[in-house]
Design a protein around this motif. Structure first.
Motif, PDB file in Angstrom:
ATOM      1  N   LEU A 166       2.492  -2.940  -1.527  1.00 20.72           N
ATOM      2  CA  LEU A 166       1.675  -1.889  -0.914  1.00 20.72           C
ATOM      3  C   LEU A 166       0.907  -2.450   0.267  1.00 20.72           C
TER       4      LEU A 166
ATOM      5  N   LEU B 241       4.381  -0.936   8.176  1.00 17.04           N
ATOM      6  CA  LEU B 241       5.235  -0.315   7.160  1.00 17.04           C
ATOM      7  C   LEU B 241       6.640  -0.903   7.215  1.00 17.04           C
TER       8      LEU B 241
ATOM      9  N   PRO C 205       6.780  -0.922   1.757  1.00 16.69           N
ATOM     10  CA  PRO C 205       6.046  -0.702   0.498  1.00 16.69           C
ATOM     11  C   PRO C 205       6.855   0.088  -0.517  1.00 16.69           C
TER      12      PRO C 205
ATOM     13  N   PHE D  63       2.855   3.903  -1.658  1.00 14.09           N
ATOM     14  CA  PHE D  63       2.079   4.128  -0.437  1.00 14.09           C
ATOM     15  C   PHE D  63       1.201   5.351  -0.591  1.00 14.09           C
TER      16      PHE D  63
ATOM     17  N   LEU E 284      10.542   2.934  -0.736  1.00 12.47           N
ATOM     18  CA  LEU E 284       9.401   3.604  -1.365  1.00 12.47           C
ATOM     19  C   LEU E 284       9.804   4.250  -2.693  1.00 12.47           C
TER      20      LEU E 284
ATOM     21  N   GLY F 127       5.297   7.847  -3.123  1.00 14.20           N
ATOM     22  CA  GLY F 127       4.436   8.149  -1.993  1.00 14.20           C
ATOM     23  C   GLY F 127       3.516   9.292  -2.373  1.00 14.20           C
TER      24      GLY F 127
END
Length: 862
Positions: free
Chosen positions: A308, A357, A362, A365, A439, A442
């Protein structure tokens, strides 16, 4: 032809029996404390995540110890630094400085010993002031390790708030970032031009530590109370050697889960911020409940790093829990470990967060709505410039991905459209460009997010989940997951947490309202105040006995009694409903309700959000009308440089350039055509009865204000919440002008600000060339265009070959799968494969034809 990953096993929230809820019936109130040295009682459930057996009370000290036992050699923290400093924006791929969990623990213990040497007592306070960094984390954890509590200060806080928080918390040490932060404590002039020294107000502050000092840093800060030494982080850590390890260990034996470990100062939208006391048990419980809820997304399931980025303010409860506490919990009590990488301090201001990013990729997020909206705006602007095959594929993919995303909501119908595998390839490219290709979860919180923003990301194949909470309940209370979410709902209560929608009856008692039949069209009798109970509820608001007014004992007592009632319910102040499935929707905030002259209650947020949805040029809109005959609005337009923290320039963003020749805010104010476009969005909203449920809620007039709302302008809090009362005072004269009786009955727009000759956009340098030069330029452009057309044709051919190969490969895979199922399924698969191939073939042919004719023609003519 579809992908099985598009199917999500949807499930409604589990309705847990009474034994899974906190046992308040067996406890005695009051359910709050306000003394710095108090120990808050823990209200357990009999079973489940809220029970003593499943989630035993612990301290942050014990939690980090367990994380070191599990994954001591794994990376915990990462930051980019060049010679100890933040690299400039143009410098990418810098070396990351790293801490393992063992180093994290060792440094935290050494810093705790240094704090003890500086005189920090058990139950004392340490201020932390600066942008996210390893030193911020270490300052927080080391303060907890010596039995004290942190008082986080927002990087954007004004001087008066910095002084108030340090004074109210009785901080004896402040650990801050750099010269900029240090200057807030040095002599300066107030708004009236009078010189004052902030240090004169801080008699208990004895030490200042800087983790990013300049070459010339003062050795002391002067005040009427004497000199306060200023030292570097390196020298601070050396002080730890002067406190014996056994002294620290003796102090740590006294720390209990019910003790306060952090003060979270609220945003202060209506007055001085309140100091929310958070205990060790509050944050360790809520981190555990959060990790359990997101496990279905894959977080913490396997022995791998969960990554993260830390960039949201750590003085906010969401930043603290998401960035500091949850990663330690994940590492201590799941199969995985968490790696926290730090954004650069300027990333949000300079819109370079995307670089971080892409570098970090990550797996989890958190973005506040403003961040997601800014990303969406940039993607839309980029999309508007896209042409040719990329444009065609984008237009092909978005409706298919949106249909799938909508189908994954609880009320949605599962969709598996033809050509989905190509749409997913487009989605994968977009995710990779954003750095979100790995990811898992999110999400968004801290403020309401507009449904059309969720829909936009859904059309990219990115499913954003909403969570809801507040400082007083240690961050999340409700959560949405992959299998249980509804756009426009903030989710369902996390396990071990009790949530009810209550309304005061004629006897002054709070009673539960009926469940909403349709939460998006909830009747008034189905709405009430969202109230919750559980181990995540704050200890209470801190009282400083030295304060006689705001922040003092009587003040804190009144605030605590108003926040937590005799039955232990924390009253959120948010108006909302819960449907039959247990999903929660916020419909307004009681403090924000506009009460018109006729007594009508109007919730402004949904109406304001709808105007922004219909007209992308509107950055912010605030309705005004308390005790007035009708409602009016202040409209701020989207301008370049606006970040939420900064107000930006007067030059309109491309999305806000609605009328040819109108490029500035001042020009928009003077343009009848521009004003009409804003009014069109307002009128459509007024006529939408699902948003404006009564005539008294409609907006009758508006004005355009000169600048966007921002933290620097004091219209927004540090967490980007709108300070309605502040804005109303700030624009008092303009509001009175809108309501002036001389304004015509049919006049919907009132110009309230003089443009002072600023209506012209900045002149661009115009190049003057001769006829011969023009001829040469045209000839060169034709040659260039011809070469580009040839290259574009070759690119299209290559793309066609690549897509054809992918289609053939995908079709073969589907056919192979089909052989293993029934004949009926096989026929369906073949039909779908044929349909997809036809669509792809037609789409590619159109793109090829368009590129080789239209673009060539355009470029040659140019």
């Amino acid at each position: 032809m579809g992908c099985s990953s598009s199917r999500v096993s949807k499930s409604i929230p589990e309705q847990l029996p009474e034994e899974f809820l906190p046992m308040y019936a067996d406890a005695k109130g009051p359910f709050w404390v306000m003394e710095a040295d108090a120990e808050a009682p823990i209200i357990f459930a009999k079973k489940g995540p809220g029970s003593k057996d499943v989630n035993p009370p612990t301290t942050m000290l014990d939690l980090l110890r367990l994380a070191v036992e599990q994954h001591g050699e794994k990376t915990a923290l990462r930051v980019e630094r060049v010679d100890g400093k933040t690299p400039p924006p143009e410098q990418d791929d810098c070396k990351w400085q790293e801490w393992t969990y063992k180093q994290y623990m060792d440094d935290a213990n050494m810093a705790a010993r240094a704090l003890m040497h500086m005189g920090v007592e058990q139950f004392g306070s340490v201020g932390i002031y600066g942008f996210n960094s390893p030193e911020w984390f270490l300052s927080e954890i080391s303060t907890m390790f010596c039995g004290a509590k942190t008082a986080g200060i927002y990087p954007s806080d004004r001087v008066d708030n910095v002084v108030f928080k340090l004074k109210h918390s009785k901080a004896s040490v402040i650990i801050l970032e750099d010269e900029g932060k240090l200057s807030r404590l040095q002599p300066q002039k107030n708004d009236e031009g009078e010189t004052f020294n902030p240090m004169d107000e801080l008699p208990e502050l004895k030490h200042v530590v800087m983790w990013a000092p300049a070459e010339k840093t003062p050795e002391f800060l002067e005040s009427k109370h004497g000199k306060v030494p200023v030292i570097t982080w390196a020298d601070f850590m050396k002080l730890g050697e002067k406190t014996d390890l056994t002294a620290l260990e003796e102090r740590q034996k006294k720390i209990k889960p019910g003790h306060c470990c952090a003060l979270i100062y609220t945003s202060g939208t209506t007055g001085r911020p309140k100091a929310v006391m958070i205990s060790h048990d509050n944050i360790t419980f809520v981190a555990g409940a959060f990790m359990a809820a997101v496990k279905s997304s894959g977080i913490g399931k396997t022995a791998t790093a969960e990554r993260l980025i830390s960039y949201l303010p750590l003085s906010h409860i969401a930043g603290m829990v998401n960035d500091i506490i949850a990663p330690i919990y994940c590492t201590a009590r799941t199969a995985a470990w968490s790696e926290v990488s730090f954004a650069r301090p300027y990333d949000l201001k300079k819109s370079t967060i995307a670089n971080r990013l892409r570098s970090v990729k990550p797996t989890l997020f958190l973005g506040v709505p403003r961040v997601w909206e800014k990303i969406a705006d940039k993607l839309k602007a980029k999309g508007a410039e896209t042409k040719g095959l990329a444009k065609t594929l984008s237009q092909f993919a978005k409706p298919r991905l949106l249909a799938v995303s909508k189908g994954q909501t609880l009320s949605g119908t599962e969709a598996n459209p033809a050509g989905l595998f190509i749409a997913k390839k487009v989605s994968a490219k977009i995710k990779a460009a954003l750095g979100l290709d790995e990811l898992k979860f999110g999400f968004t919180g801290a403020a309401p997010i507009q449904v059309h923003t969720l829909e936009y990301f859904g059309s990219l194949g990115i499913n954003i989940k909403e969570v809801y909470g507040m400082s007083e309940c240690s961050a999340p209370t409700t959560i949405s997951t992959d299998e249980t979410h509804e756009w426009g709902s903030c989710g369902f209560p996390m396990p071990g947490i009790e949530l009810k929608v209550l309304k005061e009856d004629k006897n002054g008692e709070y009673v539960e309202v009926p469940r909403a039949k349709n939460m998006f069209k909830a009747a008034e009798e189905e709405q009430g105040e969202l109230c919750f109970r559980g181990r995540h509820i704050m200890m209470g608001y801190l009282a400083n006995p030295d304060f006689k007014e705001d922040g003092g004992t009587e003040w804190a007592k009144k605030k605590n009694m108003a926040a937590i009632d005799k039955n232990g319910w924390l009253h959120s102040g948010d108006k909302g409903c819960m449907d039959k499935n247990g999903m929660v929707k916020i419909t307004g905030r009681y403090k924000e309700l506009i009460i018109g002259a006729g007594g009508e209650n109007v919730a402004p947020v949904p109406i304001e959000a709808n105007v922004k949805k219909l007209e992308p040029a509107v950055s912010n809109i605030m309705m005004v009308g308390d005790k007035r005959k009708f409602i009016v609005a202040l409209v701020a337009l989207k301008v370049e440089g606006a970040t939420g923290e900064l107000a930006g320039t007067n030059k309109l963003e491309k999305a806000a350039q609605l009328v040819e020749g109108v490029q500035t805010v001042e020009q928009a104010m003077d343009s009848k055509e521009y004003v009409a476009k804003i009014w069109e969005a307002i009128q459509k909203t007024n006529k939408d009865h699902s948003v404006v449920t009564k005539g008294a809620a409609s907006i009758k007039r508006f004005t355009i204000i000169p600048r966007d709302f921002s933290v620097e302008g004091n219209e927004l809090t540090s967490t980007l919440k709108l300070k309605r009362s502040v804005v109303e005072k700030m624009y008092h004269d303009a509001i009175e002008k809108i309501y002036d009786p001389s304004v015509g009955r049919d006049d919907f727009y009132v110009k309230c600000f003089e443009t002072d000759g600023k209506t012209e956009a900045k002149d661009e340098t115009k190049e003057k060339v001769s006829a011969e030069e023009v001829k040469e330029k045209v000839s060169a452009e034709v040659d260039k265009a011809s070469a580009e057309v040839e290259k574009a044709s070759a690119d299209v051919a290559a793309s066609v070959d690549k897509l054809s190969a992918e289609v053939a490969k995908e079709t073969a895979e589907v056919a192979k799968e089909a052989e293993e199922v029934t004949k009926e399924t096989e026929e369906v698969a073949k039909d779908t494969a044929k349909e997809t191939a036809d669509v792809v073939k037609e789409t590619v042919e159109e793109a090829k034809e368009k590129l080789t004719t239209d673009e060539a023609k355009e470029k040659v003519e140019a």
